[in-house]
Design a protein around this motif. Structure first.
Motif, short mmCIF file in Angstrom:
data_model
loop_
_atom_site.label_atom_id
_atom_site.label_comp_id
_atom_site.label_asym_id
_atom_site.label_seq_id
_atom_site.Cartn_x
_atom_site.Cartn_y
_atom_site.Cartn_z
N TYR A 1 3.62 6.82 10.96
CA TYR A 1 3.18 5.61 10.25
C TYR A 1 3.60 4.33 10.96
CZ TYR A 1 2.23 9.01 6.49
OH TYR A 1 1.75 10.10 5.94
N PRO A 2 3.51 4.01 12.35
CA PRO A 2 3.88 2.95 12.78
C PRO A 2 3.10 1.76 12.40
CG PRO A 2 2.15 3.90 14.29
CD PRO A 2 2.54 4.85 13.12
N ASP A 3 3.94 0.36 12.35
CA ASP A 3 3.52 -0.59 11.77
C ASP A 3 2.96 -0.56 10.41
OD1 ASP A 3 4.41 -1.94 14.25
OD2 ASP A 3 2.62 -1.25 15.24
N GLU B 1 0.86 -1.21 -0.02
CA GLU B 1 -0.01 0.01 -0.13
C GLU B 1 0.78 1.26 -0.09
OE1 GLU B 1 -3.02 2.45 3.19
OE2 GLU B 1 -2.44 0.25 3.37
N ARG B 2 0.59 2.24 -0.89
CA ARG B 2 1.34 3.59 -0.95
C ARG B 2 0.57 4.23 -0.25
NH1 ARG B 2 5.72 3.54 -4.59
NH2 ARG B 2 5.82 5.62 -4.17
N PHE B 3 1.14 5.38 0.42
CA PHE B 3 0.45 6.44 1.24
C PHE B 3 0.44 7.66 0.35
CE2 PHE B 3 2.06 3.74 4.41
CZ PHE B 3 0.87 3.39 5.26
N TRP B 4 -0.49 8.03 -0.33
CA TRP B 4 -0.76 9.12 -1.44
C TRP B 4 0.08 10.26 -1.03
CZ3 TRP B 4 -2.95 13.63 -1.09
CH2 TRP B 4 -4.01 13.72 -0.17
N GLU B 5 -0.09 10.63 0.33
CA GLU B 5 0.14 12.07 0.67
C GLU B 5 1.80 11.95 0.46
OE1 GLU B 5 -0.36 9.52 4.47
OE2 GLU B 5 -1.27 10.00 2.52
N ILE B 6 2.55 10.99 0.75
CA ILE B 6 4.10 10.95 0.45
C ILE B 6 4.36 11.13 -0.86
CG2 ILE B 6 6.05 9.63 0.93
CD1 ILE B 6 4.75 10.28 3.29
N ASP B 7 3.69 10.34 -1.76
CA ASP B 7 3.84 10.81 -3.22
C ASP B 7 3.50 12.24 -3.67
OD1 ASP B 7 4.93 8.25 -3.82
OD2 ASP B 7 3.02 7.31 -4.02
N PHE B 8 2.39 12.58 -3.22
CA PHE B 8 2.09 14.06 -3.51
C PHE B 8 2.93 15.06 -3.03
CE2 PHE B 8 -0.31 17.94 -1.92
CZ PHE B 8 -0.83 18.39 -3.20
N ILE C 1 12.76 9.79 9.72
CA ILE C 1 12.66 8.46 10.38
C ILE C 1 11.81 8.33 11.53
CG2 ILE C 1 13.83 6.45 11.28
CD1 ILE C 1 15.89 6.82 9.43
N PHE C 2 12.17 9.60 12.30
CA PHE C 2 11.37 9.80 13.45
C PHE C 2 10.17 9.99 13.18
CE2 PHE C 2 9.58 13.20 16.16
CZ PHE C 2 9.44 12.26 17.37
N PHE C 3 9.79 10.94 12.43
CA PHE C 3 8.24 11.40 12.09
C PHE C 3 7.76 9.93 11.43
CE2 PHE C 3 9.60 15.61 12.94
CZ PHE C 3 8.44 15.98 13.81
N GLY C 4 8.64 9.27 10.62
CA GLY C 4 8.09 8.36 9.87
C GLY C 4 7.48 7.22 10.88
N SER D 1 11.63 4.51 6.96
CA SER D 1 10.91 3.96 8.13
C SER D 1 9.52 3.21 7.54
CB SER D 1 10.60 5.15 8.92
OG SER D 1 9.42 5.90 8.47
N ILE D 2 8.86 4.03 6.54
CA ILE D 2 7.68 3.18 5.92
C ILE D 2 8.06 1.75 5.40
CG2 ILE D 2 5.77 3.25 4.49
CD1 ILE D 2 5.67 6.25 4.88
#
Length: 255
Positions: free
Chosen positions: A201-203, A7-14, A194-197, A67-68
């Motif tokens: 976006y844990p687990d 699964e891709r998190f669209w906001e990261i790509d955006f 990485i910290f914010f990831g 991190s993701i």
């Protein structure tokens, strides 16, 4: 229950897509100044901060994405061996770093003065490898990252009479490169990412509520650009320079 699909998190790509547009715009102006001799101040003021903001988004998202990716791998297969995991990031980092070396060679051939010694692709490639031991530190990454930023800012006030540590942030006297992103301070930004990831976006799941706008046409365009950021990075400069040549706006003495 483990997720079986990616699964891709669209906001990261955006966000990465926005950074791509910013990068192309800045490099267009930079090339107009550098090759076509337009009077555009790209080294200070607004455009300098614009370029730094662009790089900050890119490098911060490198940390978030690492991190993701780590969470996704653990989520899909919890019994993945550490050595195999490290090899995954080693191969990925070496691939990006190799592209950085190609850019070093190309800029040395065509520019000579100001050629890229340790640019953003060198930084990202090495950071992907170096980040692996930090992936499990979670909240410590914020403190270590801030320390790297502080140390890099401190080193920026000095010049040194050697070149062999320029990749780390020890800037030599009379040093000039069209693309320079040393590990200090920029690796600190990767660690903060990485910290914010890990925080957001844990687990391999989004910890906050966000409406899904990925079906909107404009969002799709930005996400597409974000998904193909490396390819766009590699081709956009030769393409811009070729267009400037085609329209008679630039003259380059290769030798």
């Amino acid at each position: 229950m483990k997720k079986s699909s990616i699964e891709r998190f669209w906001e990261i790509d955006f966000l990465r897509g926005i950074a791509i547009i910013m990068m192309v715009l800045y490099h267009l102006l930079y090339n107009l100044h550098y090759f076509a001799h337009y009077n555009i101040n790209v080294y200070s003021g607004f455009w300098m901060y614009f370029a730094r903001a662009t790089a900050t988004i890119f490098i911060f998202l490198v940390g978030v994405s690492i991190s993701i990716s780590f969470s996704r791998t653990k989520n899909i297969s919890s019994d993945t061996k550490e050595a195999r995991l490290f090899l995954k990031y080693l191969r990925r980092g070496l691939k990006v770093f190799s592209w950085g070396l190609i850019i070093t060679l190309v800029t040395w051939v065509f520019l000579r003065e100001g050629f890229v010694i340790f640019g953003i692709l060198h930084l990202i490639g090495i950071s992907i490898i170096l980040a692996y031991p930090f992936l499990k530190l979670r909240y410590w990454n914020l403190l270590i990252g801030l320390f790297c930023l502080f140390l890099g800012a401190y080193l920026k006030g000095f010049v040194f009479n050697f070149y062999w540590l320029s990749w780390l942030g020890f800037r030599p006297a009379q040093f000039y490169s069209v693309d320079y992103f040393p590990l200090l301070p920029w690796f600190g930004l990767v660690l903060i990412g990485i910290f914010f990831g890990n925080l957001l976006y844990p687990d391999y799941s989004r910890k906050f509520q966000l409406a899904n706008f990925s079906s909107f046409s404009v969002i799709k365009i930005f996400c597409f650009l974000g998904k193909h950021s490396l390819f766009i990075y590699l081709i956009h400069q030769p393409l811009i320079i070729a267009l400037l040549y085609f329209f008679g706006m630039a003259k380059i003495n290769l030798f």
